[in-house]
Design a protein around this motif. Structure first.
Motif, PDB file in Angstrom:
ATOM      1  N   GLU A 190      13.584  19.392  40.940  1.00 39.53           N
ATOM      2  CA  GLU A 190      14.777  19.115  41.738  1.00 39.53           C
ATOM      3  C   GLU A 190      15.871  18.616  40.798  1.00 39.53           C
ATOM      4  OE1 GLU A 190      15.341  19.705  44.755  1.00 39.53           O
ATOM      5  OE2 GLU A 190      13.373  20.037  45.660  1.00 39.53           O
ATOM      6  N   PRO A 191      17.064  19.187  40.863  1.00 39.09           N
ATOM      7  CA  PRO A 191      18.140  18.746  39.971  1.00 39.09           C
ATOM      8  C   PRO A 191      18.577  17.316  40.266  1.00 39.09           C
ATOM      9  CG  PRO A 191      18.977  20.270  41.631  1.00 39.09           C
ATOM     10  CD  PRO A 191      17.484  20.280  41.760  1.00 39.09           C
ATOM     11  N   VAL A 192      18.716  16.539  39.202  1.00 41.98           N
ATOM     12  CA  VAL A 192      19.213  15.166  39.319  1.00 41.98           C
ATOM     13  C   VAL A 192      20.727  15.143  39.145  1.00 41.98           C
ATOM     14  CG1 VAL A 192      19.152  12.858  38.281  1.00 41.98           C
ATOM     15  CG2 VAL A 192      17.040  14.203  38.483  1.00 41.98           C
ATOM     16  N   SER A 193      21.216  16.049  38.329  1.00 45.03           N
ATOM     17  CA  SER A 193      22.649  16.140  38.065  1.00 45.03           C
ATOM     18  C   SER A 193      22.969  17.578  37.676  1.00 45.03           C
ATOM     19  CB  SER A 193      23.044  15.188  36.934  1.00 45.03           C
ATOM     20  OG  SER A 193      24.417  15.283  36.640  1.00 45.03           O
ATOM     21  N   THR A 194      24.236  17.915  37.731  1.00 44.86           N
ATOM     22  CA  THR A 194      24.662  19.249  37.320  1.00 44.86           C
ATOM     23  C   THR A 194      24.666  19.361  35.805  1.00 44.86           C
ATOM     24  OG1 THR A 194      26.086  19.445  39.266  1.00 44.86           O
ATOM     25  CG2 THR A 194      26.516  20.943  37.438  1.00 44.86           C
ATOM     26  N   VAL A 195      24.062  20.410  35.294  1.00 39.75           N
ATOM     27  CA  VAL A 195      24.058  20.669  33.854  1.00 39.75           C
ATOM     28  C   VAL A 195      25.212  21.614  33.551  1.00 39.75           C
ATOM     29  CG1 VAL A 195      22.779  21.667  31.934  1.00 39.75           C
ATOM     30  CG2 VAL A 195      21.581  20.309  33.660  1.00 39.75           C
ATOM     31  N   LYS A 196      26.210  21.083  32.875  1.00 46.37           N
ATOM     32  CA  LYS A 196      27.415  21.856  32.643  1.00 46.37           C
ATOM     33  C   LYS A 196      28.013  21.510  31.288  1.00 46.37           C
ATOM     34  CE  LYS A 196      31.932  22.914  34.733  1.00 46.37           C
ATOM     35  NZ  LYS A 196      32.867  22.595  35.844  1.00 46.37           N
ATOM     36  N   VAL A 197      28.419  22.527  30.539  1.00 50.52           N
ATOM     37  CA  VAL A 197      29.109  22.317  29.270  1.00 50.52           C
ATOM     38  C   VAL A 197      30.597  22.165  29.561  1.00 50.52           C
ATOM     39  CG1 VAL A 197      29.694  23.309  27.033  1.00 50.52           C
ATOM     40  CG2 VAL A 197      27.392  23.609  27.959  1.00 50.52           C
ATOM     41  N   ARG A 198      31.090  20.940  29.397  1.00 49.39           N
ATOM     42  CA  ARG A 198      32.513  20.698  29.629  1.00 49.39           C
ATOM     43  C   ARG A 198      33.310  21.121  28.390  1.00 49.39           C
ATOM     44  NH1 ARG A 198      33.204  14.960  30.156  1.00 49.39           N
ATOM     45  NH2 ARG A 198      31.281  14.819  28.951  1.00 49.39           N
ATOM     46  N   PRO A 199      34.316  21.981  28.564  1.00 49.23           N
ATOM     47  CA  PRO A 199      35.058  22.507  27.413  1.00 49.23           C
ATOM     48  C   PRO A 199      35.635  21.430  26.504  1.00 49.23           C
ATOM     49  CG  PRO A 199      35.594  23.762  29.373  1.00 49.23           C
ATOM     50  CD  PRO A 199      34.767  22.604  29.830  1.00 49.23           C
ATOM     51  N   MET A 200      36.226  20.380  27.088  1.00 48.27           N
ATOM     52  CA  MET A 200      36.847  19.345  26.260  1.00 48.27           C
ATOM     53  C   MET A 200      35.800  18.580  25.458  1.00 48.27           C
ATOM     54  SD  MET A 200      39.967  19.820  26.488  1.00 48.27           S
ATOM     55  CE  MET A 200      40.419  18.413  25.466  1.00 48.27           C
ATOM     56  N   ALA A 201      34.630  18.338  26.057  1.00 45.87           N
ATOM     57  CA  ALA A 201      33.555  17.653  25.331  1.00 45.87           C
ATOM     58  C   ALA A 201      33.055  18.521  24.187  1.00 45.87           C
ATOM     59  CB  ALA A 201      32.412  17.319  26.285  1.00 45.87           C
ATOM     60  N   LEU A 202      32.943  19.821  24.431  1.00 41.76           N
ATOM     61  CA  LEU A 202      32.495  20.742  23.391  1.00 41.76           C
ATOM     62  C   LEU A 202      33.510  20.802  22.247  1.00 41.76           C
ATOM     63  CD1 LEU A 202      30.452  22.851  22.428  1.00 41.76           C
ATOM     64  CD2 LEU A 202      31.719  24.565  23.741  1.00 41.76           C
ATOM     65  N   ILE A 203      34.789  20.889  22.591  1.00 43.50           N
ATOM     66  CA  ILE A 203      35.839  20.938  21.564  1.00 43.50           C
ATOM     67  C   ILE A 203      35.836  19.658  20.737  1.00 43.50           C
ATOM     68  CG2 ILE A 203      38.341  20.947  21.198  1.00 43.50           C
ATOM     69  CD1 ILE A 203      38.530  22.814  23.660  1.00 43.50           C
ATOM     70  N   ALA A 204      35.711  18.508  21.407  1.00 44.73           N
ATOM     71  CA  ALA A 204      35.691  17.228  20.698  1.00 44.73           C
ATOM     72  C   ALA A 204      34.511  17.154  19.734  1.00 44.73           C
ATOM     73  CB  ALA A 204      35.626  16.077  21.700  1.00 44.73           C
ATOM     74  N   SER A 205      33.356  17.633  20.182  1.00 45.25           N
ATOM     75  CA  SER A 205      32.165  17.616  19.335  1.00 45.25           C
ATOM     76  C   SER A 205      32.352  18.491  18.108  1.00 45.25           C
ATOM     77  CB  SER A 205      30.941  18.083  20.141  1.00 45.25           C
ATOM     78  OG  SER A 205      30.716  17.264  21.263  1.00 45.25           O
ATOM     79  N   VAL A 206      32.898  19.680  18.311  1.00 45.48           N
ATOM     80  CA  VAL A 206      33.115  20.617  17.200  1.00 45.48           C
ATOM     81  C   VAL A 206      34.130  20.052  16.209  1.00 45.48           C
ATOM     82  CG1 VAL A 206      34.013  22.894  16.587  1.00 45.48           C
ATOM     83  CG2 VAL A 206      32.459  22.650  18.536  1.00 45.48           C
ATOM     84  N   VAL A 207      35.169  19.419  16.707  1.00 40.35           N
ATOM     85  CA  VAL A 207      36.192  18.832  15.832  1.00 40.35           C
ATOM     86  C   VAL A 207      35.592  17.720  14.975  1.00 40.35           C
ATOM     87  CG1 VAL A 207      38.286  17.416  15.798  1.00 40.35           C
ATOM     88  CG2 VAL A 207      38.171  19.440  17.264  1.00 40.35           C
ATOM     89  N   ILE A 208      34.769  16.866  15.586  1.00 36.52           N
ATOM     90  CA  ILE A 208      34.121  15.781  14.841  1.00 36.52           C
ATOM     91  C   ILE A 208      33.223  16.347  13.749  1.00 36.52           C
ATOM     92  CG2 ILE A 208      32.413  13.925  15.019  1.00 36.52           C
ATOM     93  CD1 ILE A 208      33.548  13.355  17.828  1.00 36.52           C
ATOM     94  N   VAL A 209      32.452  17.369  14.083  1.00 32.41           N
ATOM     95  CA  VAL A 209      31.549  17.989  13.110  1.00 32.41           C
ATOM     96  C   VAL A 209      32.345  18.644  11.987  1.00 32.41           C
ATOM     97  CG1 VAL A 209      29.865  19.825  12.758  1.00 32.41           C
ATOM     98  CG2 VAL A 209      29.670  18.331  14.749  1.00 32.41           C
TER      99      VAL A 209
END
Length: 220
Positions: A190-209
């Motif tokens: 049973e899902p506890v939360s929605t699993v979703k890749v948020r674009p801004m979070a992904l962009i922030a992660s890539v920029v940090i890396v």
């Protein structure tokens, strides 16, 4: 089983890609080191650094099942969960189980140490070194290199335990953990939360890396 449950997304694509790239990189890095292909070893090491750093950032701002906070909370249930496993009572988890969470932290710690020490390691002749070895003395670089080799043995042991655990889940507990890491989906949770890749979070992660990689490569 309902159609909705059959389509439950548990792992986002970044987690799955990270997992299988790590599976590929560990033996490749061992092989390049054994064969003395240090240029490739350094390239793969920087790739590993990027992946680990991304995973650490994603564990804070990524999708729910990728985050560390839910996993930390589940660590309190490890003793009870292990007792259930011994009794062959295993309930599927949305995300990492308590013992799976423990494995994630152990493997990420070993991988982080391996990559971190590799950045500063110096070989016996001082001819080959990590990109940040210029910041420390030769003696310190050699000591770090020794620890780099020791930690690899620890990492291999953890990987072996992980493979054994996956096999036990598959053949003893009848819980296939590999398929969801390929498809991202499970039909028995049973899902506890929605699993979703948020674009801004992904962009922030890539920029940090990317910024971190740039700093390391240009440190000398």
């Amino acid at each position: 089983m309902t159609a909705d449950r059959a389509q439950t997304l548990v792992w986002d694509w970044t987690i799955r890609l990270f997992h299988w790239l790590i599976v590929l990189l560990i033996p490749l890095m061992w092989w390049t080191a054994e064969e003395g292909m240090m240029d490739w070893h350094r390239r793969l090491g920087l790739t590993m650094f990027a992946l680990i750093l991304f995973r650490l950032v994603w564990g804070v701002i990524g999708s729910w099942t990728a985050r560390f906070v839910p996993m930390i909370k589940r660590l309190r249930s490890v003793p009870a969960y292990v007792r259930g496993l011994i009794a062959c009572r295993n309930g599927p988890s949305f995300g990492h189980s308590p013992i799976g969470s423990l494995a994630v932290f152990a493997l990420l710690a070993a991988l982080s140490i391996q990559v971190g020490t590799g950045l500063f390691s110096v070989d016996v002749d001082g001819l080959e070194s990590g990109p940040l070895a210029i910041l420390i003395s030769f003696k310190t670089g050699r000591e770090i290199a020794d620890f780099h080799e020791l930690n690899f043995n620890i990492l291999v042991a953890l990987v072996a335990l992980h493979i054994i655990a996956v096999a036990i889940y598959r053949f003893v507990l009848k819980d296939d953990l590999v398929r969801p890491m390929v498809t991202g989906r499970r039909g028995d949770v049973e899902p506890v939360s929605t699993v979703k890749v948020r674009p801004m979070a992904l962009i922030a992660s890539v920029v940090i890396v990317a910024a971190s990689l740039y700093a390391i490569i240009n440190a000398g």
